[in-house]
Design an enzyme around this catalytic site. Structure first.
Site, PDB file in Angstrom:
ATOM      1  N   HIS A  74       0.833  -1.218   0.000  1.00 51.68           N
ATOM      2  CA  HIS A  74       0.000   0.000   0.000  1.00 51.68           C
ATOM      3  C   HIS A  74       0.865   1.265   0.000  1.00 51.68           C
ATOM      4  O   HIS A  74       0.515   2.271   0.618  1.00 51.68           O
ATOM      5  CB  HIS A  74      -0.940   0.036   1.203  1.00 51.68           C
ATOM      6  CG  HIS A  74      -1.966  -1.050   1.202  1.00 51.68           C
ATOM      7  ND1 HIS A  74      -3.218  -0.908   0.673  1.00 51.68           N
ATOM      8  CD2 HIS A  74      -1.910  -2.330   1.653  1.00 51.68           C
ATOM      9  CE1 HIS A  74      -3.900  -2.039   0.811  1.00 51.68           C
ATOM     10  NE2 HIS A  74      -3.126  -2.922   1.398  1.00 51.68           N
ATOM     11  N   ASN A 147     -10.229  -2.764   2.402  1.00 49.12           N
ATOM     12  CA  ASN A 147      -9.911  -2.781   0.975  1.00 49.12           C
ATOM     13  C   ASN A 147     -11.189  -2.548   0.173  1.00 49.12           C
ATOM     14  O   ASN A 147     -12.280  -2.526   0.738  1.00 49.12           O
ATOM     15  CB  ASN A 147      -9.315  -4.138   0.570  1.00 49.12           C
ATOM     16  CG  ASN A 147      -7.842  -4.266   0.934  1.00 49.12           C
ATOM     17  OD1 ASN A 147      -7.171  -3.280   1.226  1.00 49.12           O
ATOM     18  ND2 ASN A 147      -7.336  -5.483   0.901  1.00 49.12           N
ATOM     19  N   PHE A 160       1.089 -14.187   4.835  1.00 49.37           N
ATOM     20  CA  PHE A 160       1.149 -12.847   4.237  1.00 49.37           C
ATOM     21  C   PHE A 160       2.517 -12.511   3.638  1.00 49.37           C
ATOM     22  O   PHE A 160       2.598 -12.041   2.503  1.00 49.37           O
ATOM     23  CB  PHE A 160       0.714 -11.792   5.251  1.00 49.37           C
ATOM     24  CG  PHE A 160       0.452 -10.449   4.634  1.00 49.37           C
ATOM     25  CD1 PHE A 160      -0.581 -10.262   3.735  1.00 49.37           C
ATOM     26  CD2 PHE A 160       1.241  -9.343   4.951  1.00 49.37           C
ATOM     27  CE1 PHE A 160      -0.833  -9.017   3.156  1.00 49.37           C
ATOM     28  CE2 PHE A 160       1.001  -8.100   4.377  1.00 49.37           C
ATOM     29  CZ  PHE A 160      -0.034  -7.932   3.487  1.00 49.37           C
TER      30      PHE A 160
HETATM   31 FE1  HDE Z   1      -2.539  -4.726   5.422  1.00 49.19          FE
HETATM   32  N1  HDE Z   1      -0.732  -3.971   5.904  1.00 49.19           N
HETATM   33  N2  HDE Z   1      -1.938  -6.545   5.999  1.00 49.19           N
HETATM   34  N3  HDE Z   1      -4.262  -5.541   4.796  1.00 49.19           N
HETATM   35  N4  HDE Z   1      -3.132  -2.935   4.832  1.00 49.19           N
HETATM   36  C1  HDE Z   1      -0.328  -2.694   5.763  1.00 49.19           C
HETATM   37  O1  HDE Z   1       0.827  -1.424   7.378  1.00 49.19           O
HETATM   38  C2  HDE Z   1      -0.867  -6.810   6.756  1.00 49.19           C
HETATM   39  C3  HDE Z   1      -4.635  -6.846   4.875  1.00 49.19           C
HETATM   40  C4  HDE Z   1      -4.378  -2.603   4.396  1.00 49.19           C
HETATM   41  O2  HDE Z   1      -3.171   3.602   3.885  1.00 49.19           O
HETATM   42  C5  HDE Z   1       0.999  -2.418   6.399  1.00 49.19           C
HETATM   43  O3  HDE Z   1       1.308   0.794   7.709  1.00 49.19           O
HETATM   44  C6  HDE Z   1      -0.854  -8.196   7.131  1.00 49.19           C
HETATM   45  C7  HDE Z   1      -6.032  -7.004   4.664  1.00 49.19           C
HETATM   46  C8  HDE Z   1      -4.411  -1.212   4.030  1.00 49.19           C
HETATM   47  O4  HDE Z   1      -1.510   3.411   5.299  1.00 49.19           O
HETATM   48  C9  HDE Z   1       1.365  -3.757   7.048  1.00 49.19           C
HETATM   49  C10 HDE Z   1      -1.957  -8.762   6.544  1.00 49.19           C
HETATM   50  C11 HDE Z   1      -6.495  -5.739   4.437  1.00 49.19           C
HETATM   51  C12 HDE Z   1      -3.136  -0.731   4.264  1.00 49.19           C
HETATM   52  C13 HDE Z   1       0.184  -4.620   6.662  1.00 49.19           C
HETATM   53  C14 HDE Z   1      -2.627  -7.721   5.842  1.00 49.19           C
HETATM   54  C15 HDE Z   1      -5.385  -4.838   4.511  1.00 49.19           C
HETATM   55  C16 HDE Z   1      -2.357  -1.826   4.766  1.00 49.19           C
HETATM   56  C17 HDE Z   1       2.009  -1.813   5.454  1.00 49.19           C
HETATM   57  C18 HDE Z   1      -2.387 -10.207   6.575  1.00 49.19           C
HETATM   58  C19 HDE Z   1      -7.914  -5.312   4.136  1.00 49.19           C
HETATM   59  C20 HDE Z   1      -2.642   0.668   4.001  1.00 49.19           C
HETATM   60  C21 HDE Z   1       2.140  -0.366   5.841  1.00 49.19           C
HETATM   61  C22 HDE Z   1      -2.576 -10.732   7.854  1.00 49.19           C
HETATM   62  C23 HDE Z   1      -8.823  -5.521   5.243  1.00 49.19           C
HETATM   63  C24 HDE Z   1      -2.952   1.586   5.094  1.00 49.19           C
HETATM   64  C25 HDE Z   1       1.395  -0.227   7.048  1.00 49.19           C
HETATM   65  C26 HDE Z   1      -2.505   2.965   4.732  1.00 49.19           C
HETATM   66  C27 HDE Z   1      -1.030  -1.722   5.163  1.00 49.19           C
HETATM   67  C28 HDE Z   1       0.089  -5.888   7.079  1.00 49.19           C
HETATM   68  C29 HDE Z   1      -3.776  -7.962   5.094  1.00 49.19           C
HETATM   69  C30 HDE Z   1      -5.532  -3.436   4.301  1.00 49.19           C
HETATM   70  C31 HDE Z   1       2.686  -4.353   6.634  1.00 49.19           C
HETATM   71  C32 HDE Z   1       0.182  -8.872   7.983  1.00 49.19           C
HETATM   72  C33 HDE Z   1      -6.837  -8.307   4.731  1.00 49.19           C
HETATM   73  C34 HDE Z   1      -5.616  -0.446   3.483  1.00 49.19           C
HETATM   74  O5  HDE Z   1       1.433  -3.645   8.425  1.00 49.19           O
END
Ligand code: HDE
Length: 692
Positions: A74, A147, A160
């Site tokens: 993201h 999302n 992930f």
């Molecule tokens: Fe994320 N995800 N994600 N994700 N995610 C990040 O956090 C993570 C997942 C989502 O505008 C990171 O600050 C794991 C689902 C958004 O700043 C990180 C798993 C959904 C954003 C991270 C998921 C999301 C992130 C990277 C699986 C939808 C951007 C930078 C367990 C519900 C937020 C940060 C923004 C960002 C980890 C899966 C949505 C690495 C471990 C499912 C919208 O922490």
């Protein structure tokens, strides 16, 4: 020679002022006034630069450290400020302060993003979009980090890093950027049948949205709402865009990458600047454990939806984005969303994907923002009091007073500041009973619940819920992506998986690839046939409205100014935005001899950036533009991207050359055009491209 003459600056622009002027004086970060911002300090005009020059050293030092690590996923995003307004009290369901009082407004900061690409990539690749909302509530920040697709690729957070490594540029060659269309992603995805449902969404036009403003948002996981009596209700969160759903077609999305890298970012910014504030309604699906236990899927499985036909989405409020950030870095880049940021009355479930996320975000943000104190940055700071005994750390911005850095303490008894204390009444209580009857509590197992093994029923449901045109887009997207995969057995394995979704889909993809239908992959559980859901289709949820849409008017020397004005006025009256496009930015000399300035130059403003186009040309103008590739392409792409084309009689030669054929979407410049411009003409598609 006077000193000022030797500075070699200031020509055509003021760089300095006299003492006592009313422009703020430039200073160093230490507040020292700067006398010269053009020349470093040297020993003689042609001599070496001096190490002593603290103005130079500080400026270059700060510049050298301007960049921070980008988000691992993201990374590319755009955001805006706004508010959430509650329609009715939800106090029966939740004690969350934000949901108590009808009409109450809560400030929000919302960031939309692509997932795979780096921060400098483009806005319109085929990709999932992030939809993250920070609610600054009176009881602390609540982040709904979602999302634009209601399911995810994997069921357990432990997968992930594998998923993200597979989709990112390949490790040895460093490409491709911002796309899943390559070996490693499809290798992984085809080996993870649980990703099939999400792949169906990802190959649909959901991943090539027309605008952030025309996509839905989803919290994905099942969460809990907990009321003042401690009663818990399961909840799924939805955001429904006021403008309805709208996507681009693939050829258009691909060309947009060249036409405007910042297409979505610009769209969001310009809409807000124009006062056309983007708006979504917050919807909730609520249900209890009895409902959850009766479903053929597990509500803790993030690869599953709850069909809206089974649990209707109740609209409980609206979010309006009405202010652009003042500074991209300070706000959009430094904002830190975290699904673990919940307020009293909102709680988690045992969804193993959610549980992993609860750890990840805080952890990654420490590394990205460089300090455990990133919550103090203005964009992250709660708008309610923050009081605790956490102290120090890099970049501590506050100056806490006194010596109460621990509790219990009795410093209050001697008149000193004693600091805050916990409150069992207003404080956050975790919902106590996290397991339902189906589960064996306590055993330490590396397993998944039984129903998680159903990988295909909902992929099937998704396919069955699409219009024929949407199905053709999905099949073609699979063909496009798999055609970028150089390892044959991956094609076979993926199409073998798709045979569990729909035999016809698998056949169409195999045909499109020009390969034999491979053998069907074994399914861990036999897929069920669920009733189709209209909510899953984009085409069934579009709005024929000019609101939020933009129309490009192409004109040239000799065009009819009255016709241009009339189309512009009619489109604007219907809520659309208009841009004038001409071969030269300075404009064209119209039939009445007057020059009309353009908003965009033809070569740099192709029809991709509009939702519909009007082509207003004289016969001579059309004849001339028929020899200009950009003009022919303008009409050809508008037609190929299924858009309305309103044309003056004189434009016929250009339309002919562009292969524009008569249909419902090709109109004259009157009311028919204004009506047509509010929609797309998917029926036209078989005439312009061969879909799988
Ligand atoms: Fe994320 N995800 N994600 N994700 N995610 C990040 O956090 C993570 C997942 C989502 O505008 C990171 O600050 C794991 C689902 C958004 O700043 C990180 C798993 C959904 C954003 C991270 C998921 C999301 C992130 C990277 C699986 C939808 C951007 C930078 C367990 C519900 C937020 C940060 C923004 C960002 C980890 C899966 C949505 C690495 C471990 C499912 C919208 O922490």
């Amino acid at each position: 020679m006077a000193d000022t003459d030797r500075r070699n600056a200031g020509e055509g622009g003021e760089t300095h002022q006299e003492a006592g002027g009313d422009v703020p004086v430039l200073t160093t970060n230490q507040g020292i006034p700067v006398s010269d911002n053009q020349n470093s300090l040297k020993s003689g005009a042609r001599g070496p630069t001096l190490l002593e020059d603290f103005v130079l050293r500080e400026k270059i030092f700060h510049f050298d450290h301007e960049r921070i690590p980008e988000r691992i996923v993201h990374a590319r995003g755009s955001a805006a400020h706004g508010y959430f307004e509650l329609y009715e009290s939800l106090s029966d369901l939740t004690r969350a302060d934000i949901f108590q009082r009808k009409g109450e407004k809560t400030p929000v900061f919302t960031r939309f993003s692509t997932v795979a690409g780096s921060a400098g990539s483009v806005d319109t690749p085929r990709d999932v979009r992030g939809f993250a909302v920070k609610f600054y509530t009176k009881e602390g920040n609540w982040d709904l980090v979602g999302n634009n697709i209601p399911v995810f690729f994997i069921q357990d957070a432990i997968k992930f890093p594998d998923l993200v490594h597979a989709v990112k540029p390949e490790a040895d060659r460093g490409y491709p950027q911002a796309t899943a269309a390559h070996d490693t992603f499809w290798d992984f995805a085809s080996l993870m049948p649980e990703s099939t449902h999400m792949l169906m969404w990802a190959m649909s036009d959901r991943t090539i949205p027309r605008s952030f403003r025309t996509m839905e948002g989803f919290g994905i996981h099942t969460f809990r709402l907990v009321n003042a009596e401690g009663h818990s209700t399961f909840v799924k969160f939805h955001w429904k865009p006021k403008l309805g759903l709208q996507s681009t077609v693939w050829d258009e999305a691909a060309k947009l990458q060249g036409a405007d890298n910042d297409f979505h970012r610009r769209d969001l910014y310009e809409a807000i600047e124009a006062g056309a504030y983007p708006e979504w309604e917050l919807g909730i699906q609520t249900f209890d454990e009895a409902f959850a236990a009766a479903q053929p899927y597990d509500v803790l499985d993030a690869t599953k939806i709850i069909p809206e036909e089974d649990v209707p989405v109740r609209l409980v409020g609206r979010m309006v984005l009405d202010r652009n950030p003042d500074n991209f870095f300070a706000e959009t880049e430094q904002v830190a969303y975290c699904p673990a940021n919940v307020v009293p009355g909102v709680d988690f479930t045992n969804d193993p994907l959610l549980q992993g996320r609860l750890f990840s975000y805080l952890d990654t943000q420490k590394s990205r923002l460089g300090t455990a104190n990133f919550h103090q940055l203005p964009i992250n700071a709660p708008k309610c009091p923050v009081m605790n005994f956490q102290r120090d750390g890099q970049m501590q911005m506050h100056v806490p007073k006194g010596r109460a850095t621990y509790e219990p303490n009795s410093l209050g008894e001697v008149g000193e500041e004693a600091g805050p204390r916990e409150c069992p009444v207003t404080g956050y209580h975790t919902f106590e009973r996290q397991l339902d009857e189906r589960e064996e509590a306590g055993d330490k197992l590396r397993v998944r619940p039984e129903l998680f093994a159903d990988h295909y029923s909902q992929a099937r449901l998704f396919w069955a819920s699409q219009t024929p045109s949407e199905q053709a887009h999905i099949a073609s997207a699979f063909v496009f992506e798999l055609s970028k995969v150089g390892i044959d057995h991956i094609h076979a394995r993926m199409i073998g998986n798709l045979r569990n979704v729909d035999e016809e889909l698998a056949k169409r993809v195999a045909d499109g690839m020009g390969i034999d239908l491979p053998k069907k992959s074994p399914a861990a559980r036999d897929p069920l046939d669920m009733a189709a859901s209209d909510a899953l289709s984009i085409h069934k949820n579009m709005k024929a409205s000019l609101e939020g849409r933009s129309v490009g008017i192409l004109y040239a020397d000799g065009s009819d100014g009255g016709a241009i004005d009339a189309v512009k006025a009619a489109v604007e009256k219907a809520g659309g935005m208009v841009k004038l496009v001409a071969p030269k930015l300075g404009g064209s000399k119209l039939a009445d001899g007057k020059t009309r300035k353009a908003d965009g130059q033809l070569a740099g403003t192709p029809s991709q950036v509009f939702d519909a186009v009007a082509i207003i040309l004289s016969e001579e103008g059309a004849a001339k533009l028929s020899n200009e590739g950009a003009a022919v392409q303008f009409a050809m792409d508008a037609f190929g991207h299924l858009k309305a084309i309103g044309a003056s009689d004189g434009a016929a030669a250009l339309l002919d050359k562009a292969g524009v054929e008569a249909d419902e979407g090709v109109t004259d410049l009157g009311d028919d055009f204004v009506k047509a411009a509010a929609r797309r003409f998917y029926d036209r598609e078989p005439k312009v491209r061969m879909l799988a």
